[in-house]
Each structure stands twice: as structure tokens, then as C-alpha cells.
Design a protein around this motif. Structure first.
Motif, PDB file in Angstrom:
ATOM      1  N   GLY A 110     -36.651 -32.423  37.997  1.00 23.17           N
ATOM      2  CA  GLY A 110     -37.103 -31.255  37.249  1.00 23.17           C
ATOM      3  C   GLY A 110     -38.611 -31.159  37.210  1.00 23.17           C
ATOM      4  O   GLY A 110     -39.321 -31.833  37.949  1.00 23.17           O
ATOM      5  N   SER A 111     -39.108 -30.327  36.332  1.00 22.93           N
ATOM      6  CA  SER A 111     -40.538 -30.119  36.167  1.00 22.93           C
ATOM      7  C   SER A 111     -40.871 -30.143  34.688  1.00 22.93           C
ATOM      8  O   SER A 111     -40.027 -29.842  33.834  1.00 22.93           O
ATOM      9  N   THR A 112     -42.117 -30.510  34.375  1.00 23.84           N
ATOM     10  CA  THR A 112     -42.529 -30.503  32.966  1.00 23.84           C
ATOM     11  C   THR A 112     -42.459 -29.105  32.370  1.00 23.84           C
ATOM     12  O   THR A 112     -42.449 -28.951  31.147  1.00 23.84           O
ATOM     13  N   ALA A 113     -42.378 -28.073  33.215  1.00 26.04           N
ATOM     14  CA  ALA A 113     -42.216 -26.711  32.704  1.00 26.04           C
ATOM     15  C   ALA A 113     -40.903 -26.565  31.948  1.00 26.04           C
ATOM     16  O   ALA A 113     -40.783 -25.734  31.036  1.00 26.04           O
ATOM     17  N   ASN A 114     -39.907 -27.395  32.295  1.00 24.93           N
ATOM     18  CA  ASN A 114     -38.638 -27.371  31.595  1.00 24.93           C
ATOM     19  C   ASN A 114     -38.765 -27.835  30.143  1.00 24.93           C
ATOM     20  O   ASN A 114     -37.891 -27.556  29.323  1.00 24.93           O
ATOM     21  N   LEU A 115     -39.837 -28.545  29.850  1.00 25.04           N
ATOM     22  CA  LEU A 115     -40.024 -29.085  28.507  1.00 25.04           C
ATOM     23  C   LEU A 115     -40.871 -28.185  27.611  1.00 25.04           C
ATOM     24  O   LEU A 115     -40.947 -28.417  26.405  1.00 25.04           O
ATOM     25  N   LEU A 116     -41.529 -27.179  28.197  1.00 28.88           N
ATOM     26  CA  LEU A 116     -42.484 -26.385  27.427  1.00 28.88           C
ATOM     27  C   LEU A 116     -41.834 -25.683  26.240  1.00 28.88           C
ATOM     28  O   LEU A 116     -42.400 -25.607  25.152  1.00 28.88           O
ATOM     29  N   GLY A 117     -40.633 -25.113  26.457  1.00 27.67           N
ATOM     30  CA  GLY A 117     -39.962 -24.423  25.363  1.00 27.67           C
ATOM     31  C   GLY A 117     -39.664 -25.351  24.206  1.00 27.67           C
ATOM     32  O   GLY A 117     -39.777 -24.961  23.039  1.00 27.67           O
ATOM     33  N   SER A 118     -39.289 -26.584  24.509  1.00 26.77           N
ATOM     34  CA  SER A 118     -39.007 -27.560  23.460  1.00 26.77           C
ATOM     35  C   SER A 118     -40.286 -28.097  22.827  1.00 26.77           C
ATOM     36  O   SER A 118     -40.279 -28.500  21.671  1.00 26.77           O
ATOM     37  N   MET A 119     -41.386 -28.093  23.574  1.00 23.13           N
ATOM     38  CA  MET A 119     -42.648 -28.596  23.038  1.00 23.13           C
ATOM     39  C   MET A 119     -43.243 -27.663  21.988  1.00 23.13           C
ATOM     40  O   MET A 119     -43.710 -28.107  20.938  1.00 23.13           O
ATOM     41  N   PHE A 120     -43.244 -26.363  22.277  1.00 23.00           N
ATOM     42  CA  PHE A 120     -43.954 -25.409  21.423  1.00 23.00           C
ATOM     43  C   PHE A 120     -43.056 -24.329  20.827  1.00 23.00           C
ATOM     44  O   PHE A 120     -43.537 -23.488  20.082  1.00 23.00           O
ATOM     45  N   GLY A 121     -41.774 -24.350  21.149  1.00 28.32           N
ATOM     46  CA  GLY A 121     -40.859 -23.371  20.594  1.00 28.32           C
ATOM     47  C   GLY A 121     -40.836 -22.089  21.397  1.00 28.32           C
ATOM     48  O   GLY A 121     -41.856 -21.635  21.909  1.00 28.32           O
ATOM     49  N   SER A 122     -39.653 -21.520  21.526  1.00 28.82           N
ATOM     50  CA  SER A 122     -39.507 -20.251  22.234  1.00 28.82           C
ATOM     51  C   SER A 122     -38.231 -19.570  21.755  1.00 28.82           C
ATOM     52  O   SER A 122     -37.149 -20.148  21.814  1.00 28.82           O
ATOM     53  N   ILE A 123     -38.361 -18.331  21.291  1.00 29.43           N
ATOM     54  CA  ILE A 123     -37.204 -17.633  20.732  1.00 29.43           C
ATOM     55  C   ILE A 123     -36.159 -17.319  21.793  1.00 29.43           C
ATOM     56  O   ILE A 123     -34.978 -17.157  21.488  1.00 29.43           O
ATOM     57  N   THR A 124     -36.575 -17.255  23.047  1.00 29.54           N
ATOM     58  CA  THR A 124     -35.629 -16.913  24.110  1.00 29.54           C
ATOM     59  C   THR A 124     -34.774 -18.102  24.537  1.00 29.54           C
ATOM     60  O   THR A 124     -33.805 -17.931  25.277  1.00 29.54           O
ATOM     61  N   THR A 125     -35.116 -19.305  24.089  1.00 33.93           N
ATOM     62  CA  THR A 125     -34.355 -20.492  24.485  1.00 33.93           C
ATOM     63  C   THR A 125     -33.212 -20.805  23.535  1.00 33.93           C
ATOM     64  O   THR A 125     -32.449 -21.747  23.763  1.00 33.93           O
ATOM     65  N   VAL A 126     -33.070 -20.046  22.449  1.00 32.80           N
ATOM     66  CA  VAL A 126     -32.047 -20.330  21.453  1.00 32.80           C
ATOM     67  C   VAL A 126     -30.713 -19.741  21.906  1.00 32.80           C
ATOM     68  O   VAL A 126     -30.521 -18.526  21.899  1.00 32.80           O
ATOM     69  N   ALA A 127     -29.792 -20.609  22.290  1.00 40.40           N
ATOM     70  CA  ALA A 127     -28.461 -20.176  22.720  1.00 40.40           C
ATOM     71  C   ALA A 127     -27.484 -20.265  21.548  1.00 40.40           C
ATOM     72  O   ALA A 127     -27.781 -20.856  20.507  1.00 40.40           O
ATOM     73  N   SER A 128     -26.318 -19.685  21.725  1.00 37.57           N
ATOM     74  CA  SER A 128     -25.311 -19.686  20.659  1.00 37.57           C
ATOM     75  C   SER A 128     -24.910 -21.098  20.270  1.00 37.57           C
ATOM     76  O   SER A 128     -24.759 -21.429  19.081  1.00 37.57           O
ATOM     77  N   VAL A 191     -39.871 -24.045  16.424  1.00 38.55           N
ATOM     78  CA  VAL A 191     -41.232 -24.514  16.159  1.00 38.55           C
ATOM     79  C   VAL A 191     -41.752 -25.374  17.309  1.00 38.55           C
ATOM     80  O   VAL A 191     -42.936 -25.343  17.620  1.00 38.55           O
ATOM     81  N   GLY A 192     -40.876 -26.132  17.928  1.00 39.89           N
ATOM     82  CA  GLY A 192     -41.303 -27.022  18.997  1.00 39.89           C
ATOM     83  C   GLY A 192     -41.507 -28.440  18.502  1.00 39.89           C
ATOM     84  O   GLY A 192     -41.906 -28.661  17.359  1.00 39.89           O
ATOM     85  N   LEU A 193     -41.246 -29.409  19.360  1.00 38.38           N
ATOM     86  CA  LEU A 193     -41.328 -30.808  18.964  1.00 38.38           C
ATOM     87  C   LEU A 193     -42.745 -31.257  18.626  1.00 38.38           C
ATOM     88  O   LEU A 193     -42.938 -32.164  17.818  1.00 38.38           O
ATOM     89  N   LEU A 194     -43.747 -30.632  19.245  1.00 35.59           N
ATOM     90  CA  LEU A 194     -45.130 -31.040  18.994  1.00 35.59           C
ATOM     91  C   LEU A 194     -45.712 -30.423  17.726  1.00 35.59           C
ATOM     92  O   LEU A 194     -46.773 -30.852  17.264  1.00 35.59           O
ATOM     93  N   LEU A 195     -45.022 -29.430  17.164  1.00 40.63           N
ATOM     94  CA  LEU A 195     -45.547 -28.748  15.979  1.00 40.63           C
ATOM     95  C   LEU A 195     -44.645 -28.877  14.760  1.00 40.63           C
ATOM     96  O   LEU A 195     -44.996 -28.403  13.683  1.00 40.63           O
ATOM     97  N   VAL A 196     -43.489 -29.517  14.924  1.00 39.48           N
ATOM     98  CA  VAL A 196     -42.530 -29.564  13.826  1.00 39.48           C
ATOM     99  C   VAL A 196     -43.087 -30.291  12.605  1.00 39.48           C
ATOM    100  O   VAL A 196     -42.787 -29.928  11.459  1.00 39.48           O
TER     101      VAL A 196
END
Length: 287
Positions: A110-128, A191-196
Motif C-alpha cells: 500500500g501507500s501512506t496515502a491510505n493512512l491519511l484519512g485515519s490520521m486527520f479524519g475525513s467525512i467521506t471515509t465513514v462507512a455504515s 477527528v483522526g488519530l493524530l488529533l484525537v
């Protein structure tokens, strides 16, 4: 179309509400025991769980929960046995967790880009399925922080006194650590893991500007956190920005405003305290 006409926004707002309630619920105890940065260490170690989730093609939320809980237990055991300081244990979580996550995601193709949503939060990554997992985890956090509030407060206030009264101090300390780890993964998507850690601490610090008692601080902190979480998430619908950054900046803004508003109150309390002290001193002289 309106804000609530999009399913992903409905999921994001539900997730934001869960974060807004749970983060200060455990954060109040962490601030009380001067472990405000604990969420940072757990957020970093949870990165390894997220990476494992991507590589193994399982739920990143549940995998991050498992890894963060194991990290929290390990850190608490090291701290309680005195083999190394709590600061060193936290540093190990900080760097080892983050490095482990980056290494695993790269080894897995994979790529570290896969972790960005989890690092800083992203509303589009929230699945059911993420909302379902977050709701279950949030229920656990609230059950612990509210159901055991007297015992947890006693341990956070004075461990020696709690031990004398017969409370299972080690078990309660482990429970606080595990609950903090679970809260980190609840907040991961929004919120993301780095800001929680900021959402565990800043609403509590803001509430303390106006309150003194533990219960009042907890209630106001939850209200502040819930308001900024929902507002920040809704704002990112209109502004192209990470939801975590928006929420944390709003929380800091609330802290600044309440600090300014509380200044006259603090001065009045100080004057009243001096006046009472002078009255007491005068009565002692007369006697």
C-alpha cells in the motif's frame, strides 16, 4: 440538495456526535490524573492497527481497537510496575506505533496515502459498518465513564487513598487505559488519530474555565465537544478541509472565548477569597 440528503453526511454527523460525547467523557479523567497526552500515544499505536486492517482486508476500526487496547494495557503495566517512567512508555507508543503502521502498509503493497484519512479524519471515509462499530465502542466508553464514575474519580484523584478504601486500583487503571484506547478508535474516522487527543483535552480545559466541580466540568465538556464536532463536520461539507483539523480549531476557539469570559469571574473569586480570609483573620484577632 440539503446537507442531510447525502447518506455519507448523515453517517459522518452520527459519527461526529459519538466522538463529541465519548472523547471528553474519558478525557476528563485523563486530565484529572495528568495524563492528557495519553491519547496521542494511543493514536500513534492505533496506526499499526489501521495498517494491519488495510493489509489483511479487515475492518480498520476493529483492528485499530485491538492494537490500541493491547498498547494501552502494555503501557499501564509498565507504568504500574515501575520498570520505566510513564513518559518513556508513552514515547515508545508514539514512535513505535507510527513507524509500525508506515512499515506495515508499505510492506503490504500500500501507500501512506491510505493512512491519511485515519490520521486527520475525513467525512467521506465513514462507512455504515464503521458507524455500527463506533456506536458499539461508544456505548462501552459511556458505560465505563458514567457507570463507574465514583470509582474512577477516586483513583484519578488519589491512588493511595483509593487503595486504602479497598478499590481495585490496578484494575481500574487498566480500565481507564483500555477505555481511552477505545475512544481513540471511535474518533479515528472523524477527528483522526493524530488529533484525537485534542478532543479529549481541549473541551475539558475549556469547561474548567467556568466550572469547578467534576460533574459540572464533565457535563459542560461534553456539551462543548458535541457542539464543535457537529459544527466542524457540517462545515467540511461546504469547505474542502480535513474534518479533524476543523473540529480541533473550533474547540481551540471555544477555549479562547471562554478563557476571556472567565477572566472577570476569576478575579471576582480571588477578591471574595481574600475578603473571606481577612474576615476570618479579624475574627481570630478578636478572640
Amino acid at each position: 440538495m440539503g446537507l442531510l440528503d447525502y447518506p455519507f453526511m448523515v453517517r459522518a454527523l452520527i459519527a461526529a456526535a459519538l466522538v463529541g460525547i465519548t472523547a471528553p467523557a474519558i478525557g476528563t479523567y485523563l486530565v484529572q490524573r495528568r495524563q492528557a497526552v495519553m491519547g496521542d500515544g494511543l493514536g500513534h499505536v492505533a496506526m499499526t492497527g489501521v495498517a494491519l486492517g488495510f493489509v489483511l482486508q479487515t475492518s480498520p476500526v476493529w483492528m485499530a481497537t485491538l492494537v490500541a487496547v493491547l498498547g494501552a494495557v502494555g503501557m499501564e503495566l509498565i507504568r504500574s510496575r515501575g520498570r520505566t517512567s510513564g513518559d518513556v512508555a508513552l514515547a515508545m507508543l508514539f514512535y513505535g506505533g507510527l513507524a509500525g503502521g508506515v512499515m506495515i502498509i508499505n510492506v503490504g503493497g500500500g501507500s501512506t496515502a491510505n493512512l491519511l484519512g485515519s490520521m486527520f479524519g475525513s467525512i467521506t471515509t465513514v462507512a455504515s459498518e464503521d458507524v455500527t462499530a463506533m456506536a458499539i465502542l461508544a456505548a462501552f466508553v459511556l458505560a465505563v465513564t458514567i457507570g463507574l464514575r465514583r470509582q474512577l474519580f477516586a483513583v484519578c484523584q488519589d491512588e493511595e487513598f483509593a487503595r486504602v478504601t479497598g478499590l481495585p486500583v490496578r484494575a481500574l487503571n487498566l480500565l481507564i487505559a483500555v477505555t481511552a484506547a477505545v475512544t481513540v478508535t471511535v474518533a479515528m474516522r472523524i477527528v483522526g488519530l493524530l488529533l484525537v487527543s485534542a478532543m479529549m483535552v481541549i473541551p475539558v480545559a475549556a469547561a474548567q474555565r467556568l466550572t469547578r466541580g467534576f460533574a459540572a466540568t464533565l457535563g459542560l465538556a461534553v456539551a462543548i465537544s458535541l457542539a464543535v464536532s457537529l459544527t466542524g463536520t457540517a462545515t467540511t461539507y461546504y469547505v474542502d478541509a480535513p474534518s479533524g483539523a476543523m473540529i480541533v480549531l473550533l474547540a481551540i476557539g471555544v477555549f479562547v472565548v471562554l478563557t476571556a469570559l472567565s477572566a472577570p469571574l476569576s478575579r471576582r473569586r480571588a477578591r471574595d477569597a481574600r475578603a473571606n480570609e481577612e474576615v476570618c483573620t479579624g475574627d481570630d484577632v478578636k478572640v
